[in-house]
Design an enzyme around this catalytic site. Structure first.
Site, short mmCIF file in Angstrom:
data_model
loop_
_atom_site.label_atom_id
_atom_site.label_comp_id
_atom_site.label_asym_id
_atom_site.label_seq_id
_atom_site.Cartn_x
_atom_site.Cartn_y
_atom_site.Cartn_z
N LEU A 226 0.83 -1.21 0.00
CA LEU A 226 0.00 0.00 0.00
C LEU A 226 0.86 1.26 0.00
CD1 LEU A 226 -2.76 -1.03 2.56
CD2 LEU A 226 -2.57 -1.54 0.12
N GLY B 173 1.06 -5.27 1.42
CA GLY B 173 0.04 -5.42 0.39
C GLY B 173 0.54 -6.17 -0.84
N GLU C 178 3.41 -5.49 8.39
CA GLU C 178 2.71 -4.31 8.91
C GLU C 178 3.15 -3.95 10.34
OE1 GLU C 178 1.41 -6.45 6.91
OE2 GLU C 178 0.17 -5.42 5.44
#
Lengths: 294, 294, 294
Positions: A100, A145, A170
């Site tokens: 992302l 992502g 993450e």
């Protein structure tokens, strides 16, 4: 505006299950102009196989533009009877996708965050629920992502270079992978590996990722294209209908969970990402990335 | 009575999810005097790491006293901002913990059985749901409830001695591991390994336990302490908040299942353990243990 | 008609859970005459172990007659206190069982399809939910329904011959394994292996099947009988009651799912199999099999 020939995103692929009954407002509407140039799509009609090459330098980050183009491209192939399978790979050296795009999550409006998150959901719903055979030809690193995209395919082949790593990292950034990232990960590597890897935010070098099944196969870079084609041919040898129903049976539960909690998931994301502490973490991370470059 | 400075057990750690809405009557209340001497707790404030050493000879069995002290000690650390992780190990040679104390389950009143079982539940809910990083440094055999404690940590290191074994061997005693023991086990080793191991009541020698993931790592005894510290440092390198939310996401479903069925689970245990056939099995087993000793 | 001495199929084994509350009409009623000669049952009362040998040449296919005889035989053993375990093996060379008899699914009435499917369900409910120890001694290939039978046992030993293969290959035939085949498979090999294997309709040679846990052990053909007896003795060393309750705890969720959707599952099968496109696939497949033979 939307390029001519792009169908509206109102047709739901069969594999989505209940998605078809969703109000249209929940679907990704191509509301904004976007340049159709972040993904190269090549379709070999004789084989029924398309290749989607990510070419959004420097790192194929999943911006709103990228995600919108991805969804529209995938939808076009999904609706094209001449296409039965898609190979995903990168046109950028050493990176599959960096995940992302942090600039979409930093210093923007809550409306923007909501729109962005809806696009991330849409990407996953379409890819994980695709009726086509999907093969990830991972020719570079693939964090967060980017890893999710690979995990959402039917099969993952990775270049055996130990400098390339993959994982849902993450937690390293101080954020938390959403429950559907987690569900997708657990479906591939099992509960224990996922629990440990997610908490540590691990990026696994290709050989390690292969060892516990995060990727199915390792090949030298020069053999990646050929191997992906061979795997695709193997999967396409099965009757489409039986294969699709089987895939849907395996993935429906996890797809349905997001479909049932989609708005709530958007609200959670917007609330979380709007926190000053999280915004600060992301700014620090972006500064670090900038310094690394220069 | 409760030693001064011990906070009442009414604060629920974040990771418990719905536990916070439970009536306080369901929580373990330190109703009875207990001697605070079965567990050595050492906190290194500079590292933010505590060590809990079980020293309840001969076999660190989980008596009501032990469990009460364990819960209070863990709760104190949980509420201490200077503590971010706990290493669990044994101060008794060759045994980590022998599991639930059979004398608490034999020839006692139903009230006693209920109180004991509530304490077993409480231990698991606090340990499996802990916000701290939890590392089991398994320096001896660890059957039944002892295995559960190890399974409930974030990471398990075991001394590589093949004479040390670990497993949920309840079936060998003619009793059945509760569903939440099973859920915890399945989350670590998967459904198939759990199904076979639980039915056979297997005690796995350390090398075998490592092979299928019941423990994460084997080390020579003299390296255990150092390895546990190194693993702890690796986990503590992550931002607490992201790690805690991720852990909660992975474990919430299984924690919530016990919280939702807690009273029912106590009743099941009391009914089961009160059966004359089960009492007889346990008496025979205790006789056997006594003969072994002499 | 039913041979004398065969009890009516109205007694539900304990492990079925909610099955006991099912209306009797849902149970397999031996409505039609059948010859009791497709399965050899030998009971060694001194050991408490029965052997069920499939002898329905050429390929032990699961016809309605075979399934009816299987269920009645298993039920008799289940109700016989002298029997605590069953070993399943084949009396036909090179094949364990070829799976569901395609002639029962082709060119017949919808009533016949429904009756047949009910018998397939019944076989699985009784075998997967059996209170006895069940060991599959797989001495030949075992596709589709044959694989399901092996998967439903407590332990699988297979002859190490790489020419013998096993797997749920339904997708190869253009049909889809029912959800409870899938659930049973996932419980043995995990989600990822099942997802890939089911979509590809893979038949795994014995060594490959062993590698990812589809079978627990490989032995030379001449050692199969002895190994099966040894494994059985190991499992029978456990107290029956504790082992049965543990088995039930592991399998109840998946058994309950079919029990709750049994009629719906029959309707799905009948609708699916009655489609002209599916009937055509099956006719082509049968033609192919006939040509192979001649």
């Amino acid at each position: 505006s939307v390029p001519p020939g792009v169908p509206p995103l109102c047709h739901q692929p069969l594999a989505w299950g209940r998605a078809a009954r969703q109000p249209p407002g929940l679907l990704l509407a191509p509301r904004r102009p976007f340049s159709n140039n972040k993904i190269l799509v090549e379709l070999d009609e004789s084989l029924g196989v398309a290749t989607m090459k990510f070419k959004s330098p420097p790192v194929n980050s999943l911006s709103l533009d990228f995600l919108t183009e991805f969804c529209i491209s995938l939808e076009k192939l999904e609706n094209n009877r001449a296409c039965r399978g898609v190979i995903f790979t990168s046109a950028v050296p050493r990176i599959f996708s960096s995940g992302l795009d942090i600039t979409e999550m930093c210093g923007k409006s809550t409306e923007h965050y909501a729109e962005f998150w809806k696009a991330v959901q849409e990407m996953w719903l379409r890819l994980y629920g695709s009726n086509m055979v999907t093969v990830a030809a991972v020719n570079g690193s693939s964090p967060a992502g980017g890893c999710l995209m690979a995990l959402s395919c039917d099969y993952r082949i990775m270049v055996e270079n130990p400098k390339f790593s993959i994982g849902l990292n993450e937690a390293q950034l101080g954020i938390v992978a959403p429950f559907w990232f987690k569900d997708t990960f657990v479906n591939v590597v099992g509960h224990r590996v996922a629990e440990r890897s997610l908490q540590l935010g691990s990026l696994h070098p290709a050989p390690e990722a292969h060892k516990f099944g995060l990727v199915d196969e390792l090949v030298p870079e020069e053999e990646l294209r050929e191997k992906a084609a061979a795997v695709m041919a193997q999967w396409l040898a099965l009757p489409d209908h039986a294969r699709q129903l089987t895939k849907n049976m395996m993935r429906k539960k996890v797809l349905d969970r997001l479909v049932a909690h989609r708005e709530e998931d958007i609200q959670n994301f917007v609330t979380f990402i709007s926190k000053e502490s999280i915004q600060k973490s992301l700014r620090i991370y972006m500064e670090m990335l900038k310094k690394k470059k220069s």
